[in-house]
Design a protein around this motif. Sequence first.
Motif, PDB file in Angstrom:
ATOM      1  N   VAL A 213       0.900  -1.088   0.013  1.00  0.00           N
ATOM      2  CA  VAL A 213      -0.032   0.006   0.120  1.00  0.00           C
ATOM      3  C   VAL A 213       0.916   1.337   0.028  1.00  0.00           C
ATOM      4  O   VAL A 213       1.704   1.333   0.707  1.00  0.00           O
ATOM      5  N   VAL A 214       0.634   2.010  -0.977  1.00  0.00           N
ATOM      6  CA  VAL A 214       1.275   3.390  -0.950  1.00  0.00           C
ATOM      7  C   VAL A 214       0.365   4.395  -0.557  1.00  0.00           C
ATOM      8  O   VAL A 214      -0.650   5.011  -1.298  1.00  0.00           O
ATOM      9  N   ASP A 215       0.417   4.825   0.688  1.00  0.00           N
ATOM     10  CA  ASP A 215      -0.468   5.830   1.354  1.00  0.00           C
ATOM     11  C   ASP A 215       0.257   7.190   1.380  1.00  0.00           C
ATOM     12  O   ASP A 215       1.255   7.443   1.752  1.00  0.00           O
ATOM     13  N   GLY A 216      -0.722   8.077   0.972  1.00  0.00           N
ATOM     14  CA  GLY A 216      -0.224   9.358   0.877  1.00  0.00           C
ATOM     15  C   GLY A 216      -1.139  10.692   0.292  1.00  0.00           C
ATOM     16  O   GLY A 216      -2.024  10.373  -0.284  1.00  0.00           O
ATOM     17  N   GLY A 217      -0.946  11.798   0.741  1.00  0.00           N
ATOM     18  CA  GLY A 217      -2.093  12.688   0.388  1.00  0.00           C
ATOM     19  C   GLY A 217      -1.954  13.455  -0.655  1.00  0.00           C
ATOM     20  O   GLY A 217      -0.693  12.921  -1.646  1.00  0.00           O
ATOM     21  N   ARG A 560      -6.530   7.696   2.363  1.00  0.00           N
ATOM     22  CA  ARG A 560      -7.742   7.419   3.093  1.00  0.00           C
ATOM     23  C   ARG A 560      -8.675   8.773   3.100  1.00  0.00           C
ATOM     24  O   ARG A 560     -10.060   8.921   3.079  1.00  0.00           O
ATOM     25  N   ALA A 561      -7.928   9.949   3.214  1.00  0.00           N
ATOM     26  CA  ALA A 561      -8.777  11.409   3.513  1.00  0.00           C
ATOM     27  C   ALA A 561      -9.351  11.663   2.133  1.00  0.00           C
ATOM     28  O   ALA A 561     -10.068  12.446   2.141  1.00  0.00           O
ATOM     29  N   GLN A 562      -9.164  11.016   1.212  1.00  0.00           N
ATOM     30  CA  GLN A 562      -9.607  11.359  -0.329  1.00  0.00           C
ATOM     31  C   GLN A 562     -10.743  10.293  -0.781  1.00  0.00           C
ATOM     32  O   GLN A 562     -11.343  10.249  -1.835  1.00  0.00           O
ATOM     33  N   ALA A 563     -11.190   9.608   0.483  1.00  0.00           N
ATOM     34  CA  ALA A 563     -12.429   8.749   0.055  1.00  0.00           C
ATOM     35  C   ALA A 563     -13.640   9.383   0.047  1.00  0.00           C
ATOM     36  O   ALA A 563     -14.103   9.776   1.035  1.00  0.00           O
ATOM     37  N   ARG A 564     -14.531   9.305  -1.004  1.00  0.00           N
ATOM     38  CA  ARG A 564     -15.611  10.312  -0.993  1.00  0.00           C
ATOM     39  C   ARG A 564     -16.607   9.602   0.031  1.00  0.00           C
ATOM     40  O   ARG A 564     -17.616  10.393   0.380  1.00  0.00           O
ATOM     41  N   HIS A 565     -16.669   8.318   0.022  1.00  0.00           N
ATOM     42  CA  HIS A 565     -17.948   7.817   1.058  1.00  0.00           C
ATOM     43  C   HIS A 565     -17.288   7.356   2.342  1.00  0.00           C
ATOM     44  O   HIS A 565     -17.864   6.521   2.856  1.00  0.00           O
ATOM     45  N   ASN A 614      -4.524  12.370   6.972  1.00  0.00           N
ATOM     46  CA  ASN A 614      -2.962  12.531   6.685  1.00  0.00           C
ATOM     47  C   ASN A 614      -2.739  13.555   5.481  1.00  0.00           C
ATOM     48  O   ASN A 614      -2.408  13.262   4.321  1.00  0.00           O
ATOM     49  N   VAL A 615      -2.801  14.734   6.170  1.00  0.00           N
ATOM     50  CA  VAL A 615      -2.387  16.121   5.500  1.00  0.00           C
ATOM     51  C   VAL A 615      -0.714  16.059   5.065  1.00  0.00           C
ATOM     52  O   VAL A 615      -0.214  16.158   6.111  1.00  0.00           O
ATOM     53  N   PRO A 616      -0.408  16.075   3.760  1.00  0.00           N
ATOM     54  CA  PRO A 616       1.017  16.161   3.862  1.00  0.00           C
ATOM     55  C   PRO A 616       1.764  17.576   3.723  1.00  0.00           C
ATOM     56  O   PRO A 616       0.864  18.671   3.771  1.00  0.00           O
ATOM     57  N   THR A 617       2.779  17.831   3.840  1.00  0.00           N
ATOM     58  CA  THR A 617       3.454  19.028   4.211  1.00  0.00           C
ATOM     59  C   THR A 617       4.126  19.436   3.007  1.00  0.00           C
ATOM     60  O   THR A 617       4.895  18.931   2.263  1.00  0.00           O
ATOM     61  N   SER A 618       3.648  20.753   2.592  1.00  0.00           N
ATOM     62  CA  SER A 618       4.151  21.173   1.353  1.00  0.00           C
ATOM     63  C   SER A 618       5.642  21.902   1.284  1.00  0.00           C
ATOM     64  O   SER A 618       5.843  22.229   2.484  1.00  0.00           O
TER      65      SER A 618
END
Length: 715
Positions: A213-217, A560-565, A614-618
């Motif tokens: 699994v590649v998990d990232g914002g 996971r934070a971009q899952a619409r449902h 899981n909000v990434p850092t710019s």
Amino acid sequence: MNPLTTNAFDFPDHLFPKAEPRLIAGDEQHFAAIAESLEQAIAELSDRLDAELKAPGGIGRQAMDRDMEIHRLTGRLRALRRFGLDLCLGHIVSADNPEPVYIGRLGLTDSAGRRLLLDWRSPAAEPFFAATHANPMGLASRRRYRWTRGRISDYWDEVFTADGLEGHAALDDQSAFIASLGSNRSTRMRDVLATIQADQDAIIRAGSHGALVVDGGPGTGKTVVALHRSAYLLYSDPRLGHRRGGVLFVGPHQPYLAYVADVLPSLGEEGVQTCTLRDLVAEGAGAAIETDPNVALLKSSANMVKAIETAVRFYEEPPTEGMTVTTDWSDIWLSADDWAQAFEAPEPGIPHNEARDQIWEELLTILMDKHDGDVSPDLFRRSLLHNKELIRTLNRAWPLLEAADLVADLWSVPAYLRMCAPWLSPDDVRKLQRQDAQAWTVSDLPLLDAARQRLGDPETSRRKRRLGAAVAAERERMVNVIDNLLEADDDGEGAVTMLRGQDLQDSLIDETALPSTDPEPLAGPFAHIVVDEAQELTDAEWHMLLLRCPSRSFTIVGDRAQARHGFTESWQERLERIGLDRINVASLSINYRTPEEVMAEAELVIRAALPDANVPTSIRSSDVPVVHGSVPDLDSILDTWLLAHADGIACVIGDPTFRATSRIRSLTPELSKGLEFDLVVLIDPQAFGEGIEGAVDRYVAMTRATQQLVILTSS
């Protein structure tokens, strides 16, 4: 094809100091050798390809090997012609050897066998991507090139030891990389191979066993990792080669696939199958979105997929009464036990429609064994093929079925649905019924797919019979030819009499003249499947992919934070529930795409709905604030941007009435997922929806911007 010039450097005025001969003379010399070798390689490949194309096609394995060699040569030739010198990404110098090693998209050697370019996927090339100051991996220095229209417009050096400073320009190990992140976008994903970062490279090169699994914002490079990993695995893992199933890459929608279409060919890999989930099913192109979310939820469960098995087994019950089978020679009793024996004949796992042929063969064997008379088996079998009562009884007990008809019956025959899915409440059964049973929706696709996989093609047995008849006709034709040859042989002896041999007669049959069908390219099985935006898949949709990957070797990319449902489980829990094991999770936390100014506002939006997102850092700033305005300002905002930017792509998200142009896209929030644009204009984002779905759509749409975000509202 880019011109094979050795004058590879073309710096803007402000970078003129980097053109100093002591800094680039070695590169110029090496590029001259690359240019010479490329011309030679292209000529040799062209000759080999021409020879293969002119060679006899052959039959069977010989024909397949020839086709694969033509495909390999064509792909290699296309890559060399496409890139020219910019096959080269940069070079590395090890601490114990001052000779630079040049890294390329493909490997390349000269006529003397000297390695000019090392394939980026080879283990020896890993430090080019993975070395850091904390772990230099034995490097003294690294140089990366920026190519613009086939010429080097910039390069930057990194040093890892004190000795590495010698012979290098001013060191800007990160500034050039950061600047490249803000460069203008186009309708296709830009080339980022030379700037793959260490955290991304580690995931790209991870093994293929189990599920990774590649998990990232947003903006963390998940899609970059997924695409480059596809090419890397095919190169490095022989278990995943095309003859063993190859790699399937599944994207979220067609605009996404169009956006990334150039990436894999640019990496020298054209053998990866790419598709969306819709493409896996014939009905997918015309399927509508399920209007009732409750109905969509009912169809998305793994239990509903399992109901397909019960639905098929309903049509696999042997007759409970015996019958008399009348032949031209005698009457034969076929008992209920005989029927049961025949119905047990199919091999485990064979599709329903193909199993019917095995049942028929077993019935013929049983009847032949019971027949006392002296009659040839072929004649006896041909007689039974005309026995309408026997065939009618078999068709009632084990009919040929169409997947669409089977699933449609679930939505139009309540009693059938209750039998196949007894856990459904009467209200659930009522909700699932519809007027037009074959008005397919996206939620139906996993069930249609499961039905088609379980049933197989009803035409298969008919094609087999046609093939058998064609083989028999071809064999009879060959016997006649042989008889004529033997009649012409004076003594009836010698080599020509060998034609009587059955094996030789079979080898003479022209298989290319026989009817055949091409296999469905997306049916699988595949050795490895890469899934992007995997957080959106339902249990039923996962079943579509599991059916196509018996090895359970997956790369699963998502946020996971971009899952619409919603996505309340961990990745481990989610994937174990749908049947995967050996699960490893790798996280990406640096946002390379979205400027700090945009990310600050986007973070507020998603955390309001998902506090633990899981909000990434710019890592960069555009120095352009987010603009808020009103919808009537849209035209003037776009006109001003177009005048100020000769290149780049903008996107208007949320206005279905806006007509796209060559440089301004118009998309829904859902279809913008996985894409990126220089300017993003959101129209009434509060209208995107409420709850998690609305918040995710706003978050996704906002984070598509690489330079500027504008938010317009109607009031």
